[in-house]
Enzyme design. Structure first.
Site, PDB file in Angstrom:
ATOM      1  N   GLU A  64      51.133  60.179  34.528  1.00 54.06           N
ATOM      2  CA  GLU A  64      51.694  59.029  33.816  1.00 54.06           C
ATOM      3  C   GLU A  64      53.201  59.144  33.651  1.00 54.06           C
ATOM      4  OE1 GLU A  64      50.234  56.381  33.479  1.00 54.06           O
ATOM      5  OE2 GLU A  64      48.184  57.048  33.869  1.00 54.06           O
ATOM      6  N   CYS A 214      48.626  40.091  41.904  1.00 53.14           N
ATOM      7  CA  CYS A 214      49.657  39.350  41.160  1.00 53.14           C
ATOM      8  C   CYS A 214      51.007  40.030  41.365  1.00 53.14           C
ATOM      9  CB  CYS A 214      49.278  39.297  39.682  1.00 53.14           C
ATOM     10  SG  CYS A 214      50.218  38.106  38.713  1.00 53.14           S
ATOM     11  N   CYS A 221      47.042  34.374  44.933  1.00 51.61           N
ATOM     12  CA  CYS A 221      46.275  33.685  43.895  1.00 51.61           C
ATOM     13  C   CYS A 221      44.861  33.331  44.354  1.00 51.61           C
ATOM     14  CB  CYS A 221      47.011  32.438  43.434  1.00 51.61           C
ATOM     15  SG  CYS A 221      48.642  32.789  42.730  1.00 51.61           S
ATOM     16  N   CYS A 224      42.577  35.941  43.100  1.00 52.62           N
ATOM     17  CA  CYS A 224      42.769  36.380  41.706  1.00 52.62           C
ATOM     18  C   CYS A 224      41.605  35.935  40.815  1.00 52.62           C
ATOM     19  CB  CYS A 224      44.074  35.834  41.140  1.00 52.62           C
ATOM     20  SG  CYS A 224      44.372  36.391  39.439  1.00 52.62           S
ATOM     21  N   CYS A 230      45.032  30.623  34.703  1.00 54.93           N
ATOM     22  CA  CYS A 230      46.435  31.066  34.808  1.00 54.93           C
ATOM     23  C   CYS A 230      47.371  29.854  34.731  1.00 54.93           C
ATOM     24  CB  CYS A 230      46.657  31.812  36.117  1.00 54.93           C
ATOM     25  SG  CYS A 230      48.372  32.363  36.343  1.00 54.93           S
TER      26      CYS A 230
END
Length: 380
Positions: A64, A214, A221, A224, A230
């Site tokens: 991370e 995205c 899209c 998605c 959206c």
DNA sequence: AAGCCGTGGTC
DNA sequence: TGACCAAGGCT
């Protein structure tokens, strides 16, 4: 005053279960669930963990931190090399900062390496924390990194807000202002959507969606799972979001650099101060060219000011342009001969004469690595 | 709170 | 090919 927020954006809390369900269904098929991509996210026997299972938190923590502002593809080889050299927190805590920086060399944002080392020395002392605030109290770990470590490692119900999530949320809401100015609002959105039953999977799915569907330039899209609600898709051009502030032009400076050789063929290098740009890395000495100054005069002046030595400037070795996140530099590098004066660390941590063969044992910035390459070519 | 902090991928 | 951007944190 009326309730602005209600009028400005939809409240998706009622839709959260449906959004999570559709996102996770997409992710089960199209998510980046590959141990070759994110090895720290898998159990020792190579499975994606069940909700009750824990992961190796050391591995999650290192990943991370490396992933801060750095793409998965770039991180992977560094993470693998790192875990080989520092397989335990004790190994990392016991290592010298020099070793740690050498392992980090090339990854950028070098304060991350210094803070990782400092945090390791705290974590090596006692039991590892399990709560958000304790993790956020460690150097180099903010809310997103802490949330990622705990949701990945323990499936803790903590939201994240990285670049992917910001972009997805900005489009979902067609939010009219840059996310950077409205952290509180975006954190609320991320928390509202988080699936409390599967926080680990949900956070991973949200980031995978942002990274693979995205995307900033050409969002896909058609694939998605959130297209149905959206606002940016409904508006016709999702790439208008997130809104951004006008970028400021990067200042440009010319830096004169001296690769100084002495009679024994040794090269002069200095270690930068820990704070600031490229903190703690080694470099060939030099500095900014002043108005009206020749580059040769600049190099002579800088080495006199910063090292207290007199040199004679010889042939040009290489010139290279390098863009940092907040400025552009042109390094004009000359081979120089040492004339007089014992080098002093007047503007650095230390100064050292080394043989060209030894340069591999010091951590250099990317621009300096190219200078070293040019030096090796000129010697041979 | 807005600026500082790296490097490489990507188009 | 220059410009944008990336699993952000710190001051």
């Amino acid at each position: 005053m009326g309730q602005r927020s209600g009028a400005e954006h939809r409240d998706l809390s009622a839709l959260a279960p449906e959004l999570s369900q559709s996102l996770l269904a997409w992710w089960e098929i199209h998510g980046r669930k590959d141990p070759a991509l994110k090895p720290w996210m898998f159990t020792k026997d190579g499975r994606w963990p069940e909700p009750h299972e824990h992961l190796n938190v050391l591995e999650c923590w290192i990943a991370e931190v490396m992933l801060q502002q750095t793409q998965l593809k770039v991180v992977l080889p560094y993470w693998q090399g790192w875990m080989k050299v520092f397989p335990t927190v004790d190994a990392l805590a016991a290592a010298s900062l020099e070793q740690v920086r050498l392992q980090w060399q090339g990854l950028g944002y070098y304060s991350r390496a210094r803070r990782l080392h400092a945090a390791a020395q705290r974590l090596a002392q006692g039991p590892w924390p399990r709560d958000l605030d304790s993790w956020m109290g460690l150097p180099g770990i903010g809310r997103t990194t802490a949330g990622s470590i705990l949701s990945s490692g323990f499936n803790a119900p903590l939201a994240i807000l990285d670049g992917n999530v910001k972009r997805v949320l900005a489009r979902l809401h067609a939010h009219p202002r840059p996310p950077a100015r409205e952290q509180v609002l975006f954190w609320q959105w991320s928390e509202v959507l988080l699936d409390p039953a599967r926080p680990r999977d949900f956070n991973q799915a949200l980031m995978d969606l942002g990274a693979t569907v995205c995307t900033p330039r050409n969002p896909d899209c058609g694939r998605c799972p959130w297209q149905f609600c959206c606002a940016a898709y409904a508006a016709g051009d999702p790439t208008r979001w997130p809104m951004t502030d006008a970028p400021k032009p990067l200042p440009f400076q010319v830096i004169g650099v001296g690769v100084v050789l002495n009679a024994e063929g040794h090269v002069l290098i200095d270690q930068r101060l820990d704070e600031g740009l490229l903190g703690g890395l080694w470099e060939f000495p030099g500095g900014k060219q002043e108005p009206g100054e020749s580059i040769e005069a600049c190099i002579e002046r800088e080495l006199k000011e910063e090292l207290g030595i007199v040199i004679s400037v010889g042939e040009e070795l290489i010139t290279l342009d390098h863009a940092y996140s907040h400025k552009k530099l042109r390094f004009v590098v000359y081979l120089c001969a040492w004339v007089s004066g014992d080098p002093q660390p007047l503007a650095s941590q230390q100064v050292r004469w080394v043989s060209p063969d030894q340069l591999d044992t010091f951590a250099f910035p990317a621009a300096n690595a190219k200078m070293i390459e040019a030096l090796r070519r000129s010697i041979n």
